[in-house]
Design an enzyme around this catalytic site. Sequence first.
Site, mmCIF file in Angstrom:
data_model
loop_
_atom_site.group_PDB
_atom_site.id
_atom_site.type_symbol
_atom_site.label_atom_id
_atom_site.label_comp_id
_atom_site.label_asym_id
_atom_site.label_seq_id
_atom_site.Cartn_x
_atom_site.Cartn_y
_atom_site.Cartn_z
ATOM 1 C CG ASP A 33 -0.177 0.219 2.535
ATOM 2 O OD1 ASP A 33 1.075 0.281 2.518
ATOM 3 O OD2 ASP A 33 -0.838 0.352 3.577
ATOM 4 C CG ASP A 90 1.505 3.162 4.795
ATOM 5 O OD1 ASP A 90 0.431 2.727 5.201
ATOM 6 O OD2 ASP A 90 2.419 2.438 4.331
ATOM 7 C CG ASP A 101 -3.329 2.496 5.277
ATOM 8 O OD1 ASP A 101 -4.485 2.256 4.876
ATOM 9 O OD2 ASP A 101 -2.561 1.623 5.722
HETATM 10 N N1 CTP Z 1 0.315 1.107 11.397
HETATM 11 C C1 CTP Z 1 -0.318 1.604 12.499
HETATM 12 N N2 CTP Z 1 -1.647 1.393 12.712
HETATM 13 C C2 CTP Z 1 -2.382 0.718 11.810
HETATM 14 C C3 CTP Z 1 -1.765 0.208 10.665
HETATM 15 C C4 CTP Z 1 -0.399 0.423 10.477
HETATM 16 O O1 CTP Z 1 0.336 2.235 13.321
HETATM 17 N N3 CTP Z 1 -3.667 0.535 12.023
HETATM 18 C C5 CTP Z 1 1.749 1.348 11.208
HETATM 19 C C6 CTP Z 1 2.537 0.075 11.281
HETATM 20 O O2 CTP Z 1 2.957 -0.194 12.576
HETATM 21 C C7 CTP Z 1 3.687 0.348 10.379
HETATM 22 C C8 CTP Z 1 3.197 1.409 9.409
HETATM 23 O O3 CTP Z 1 1.956 1.858 9.932
HETATM 24 O O4 CTP Z 1 4.730 0.896 11.135
HETATM 25 C C9 CTP Z 1 3.059 0.915 8.011
HETATM 26 O O5 CTP Z 1 2.232 -0.229 7.974
HETATM 27 P P1 CTP Z 1 1.992 -1.071 6.665
HETATM 28 O O6 CTP Z 1 1.537 -0.215 5.543
HETATM 29 O O7 CTP Z 1 1.071 -2.200 7.032
HETATM 30 O O8 CTP Z 1 3.404 -1.735 6.370
HETATM 31 P P2 CTP Z 1 4.649 -1.239 5.522
HETATM 32 O O9 CTP Z 1 5.816 -1.338 6.421
HETATM 33 O O10 CTP Z 1 4.405 0.088 4.896
HETATM 34 O O11 CTP Z 1 4.807 -2.361 4.446
HETATM 35 P P3 CTP Z 1 4.241 -2.352 2.934
HETATM 36 O O12 CTP Z 1 5.321 -1.748 2.120
HETATM 37 O O13 CTP Z 1 3.973 -3.760 2.575
HETATM 38 O O14 CTP Z 1 2.990 -1.519 2.941
HETATM 39 MN MN MN Z 2 2.642 0.443 3.797
HETATM 40 MN MN MN Z 3 -0.458 0.820 5.558
#
Ligand code: CTP
Ligand code: MN
Ligand code: MN
Length: 471
Positions: free
Chosen positions: A297, A299, A395
């Site tokens: 995703d 963020d 997100d």
């Molecule tokens: N996070 C959070 N609360 C949530 C979802 C996520 O605090 N409800 C934080 C996670 O702890 C993480 C960050 O947001 O530190 C990013 O989460 P995520 O997008 O799931 O993982 P990524 O590390 O960005 O991996 P990817 O590249 O696969 O998206």
């Molecule tokens: Mn992410």
């Molecule tokens: Mn995320």
Amino acid sequence: MGAARRGFLAALAQRKGFSVAQEYSDAVTHVVSEQNSLAEVLGWIEGKTGCGVQRTGRQKSPHFLDISWFTESMSAGEPMSVEGRHCLQGDRTSSSTDKADHSAVLPYACQRRTPLMHHNSQITDALEILARAASFRGSEVRYLGFTRAASMLKSLPYKLQSVEEAEDLPWCGGHCKSVIQEILEDGVCREAEALKASEHYQCMELLTSIFGVGVKTAERWYKDGVRKLDDLKDPKFKLTTEQRLGLEHYTDLRLPVTHEEADRVQCMIREALQTFVPDIQITMTGGFRRGKQQGHDVDFLITHPDNSALTGLLKKAMDWLDGKGLLLYRHRKERSHAPHRLNRNMDGHETCYSIFALPIGDLKSERDSVSSGVARSIGDSSGVSSPIWKAVRVDLVVTPYSEYPYALLGWTGSKHFERELRRFSLQEKKMTLSSHGLFDGDTKCSIAATSEEEIFAYLGLDYVPPSDRNA
Ligand code: CTP
Ligand code: MN
Ligand code: MN
């Protein structure tokens, strides 16, 4: 070694009662260097003293050692007996220096640097399969054990050559060592291979990869006989809106989001937000901030020095994007009113979990054509239709300016790094860290911070840059 490091280490040794000579003389018993070969050290002494080191005769030759002997001696508080692994070799010794220095591997992931690319991926891949299988079986303890071992190995600056080298490493228990031994000897871990091939593991992987499906739901469906995505078409399975969309856009959402796509999403979001607040601040967080080239995703963290500029902004911006046909889904969560009372693993920021319809190819003409609504494809002259957008998970998090450094730290990840930071804060500093602040056990009052560096400093941790938080 450099003067500053030598000064620091000499002071440390003197505090522990070692005598440190400023110059080489016959009285010296141990010569310690960092990342040099024996030949280099001998040459250096010869240059300094004008004569070579007497390695024969009455005077006993000193030991020529790498830094591992020094660090081990410092932790022991007395000179360690010299072993082969401590001794400088004729050729470059930088890798053996790193290897022998197990005392440098600290127990918490937030005390270590974990780059994206590391030297032990075959072992960590196997350990991560074991971790995932444990979580699919509902065993949090085993999941954490394997995850911690894998994360620790990712931080090693060298490739493990033998299971003996894992002896003193943290989190490396019997099970982990047997995985290491198997991989080093046979190149595969049978347990991981068997799990990967099992119906339960494969099915749980498949189901949990649907947006909106966690381990508990996947396990319930598995018990109800679900084995493939099509099985979920049976109306007896009541899907949430997220899950329904997760299935509908399954193929797109399983494709990695590229850096180029993430940048385009950022442009779209910036345009939407700036329509209402021209000087809004947007930061891409998550895996992309840690240097990953792709993610599941994208963020974003949104903030502004004036809190009132943030009120209602996310809703207006999302409505704006929706009006242009660029959204497939959004679920907005309001800010929690008492962030410090939340469980430390929860996040009380205003957040929007969404799926964008990201235009593909010629951006402008395609955006024009999607602006009238989410149409999946346009027919071309040959009658074959080609997709004009890709579903991408996004997100968005809005944070008050005063909490921005904490939110940035909390949303940069990795998940394991965050988990370890919070565990470190609580266990070692008796403070609660969240993406809102660092709270004292009693006062519930957060310590103000203006940067991530300050937060690390409050916790007594060396600063770890985002690219080394891939724990
Ligand atoms: N996070 C959070 N609360 C949530 C979802 C996520 O605090 N409800 C934080 C996670 O702890 C993480 C960050 O947001 O530190 C990013 O989460 P995520 O997008 O799931 O993982 P990524 O590390 O960005 O991996 P990817 O590249 O696969 O998206
Ligand atoms: Mn992410
Ligand atoms: Mn995320």
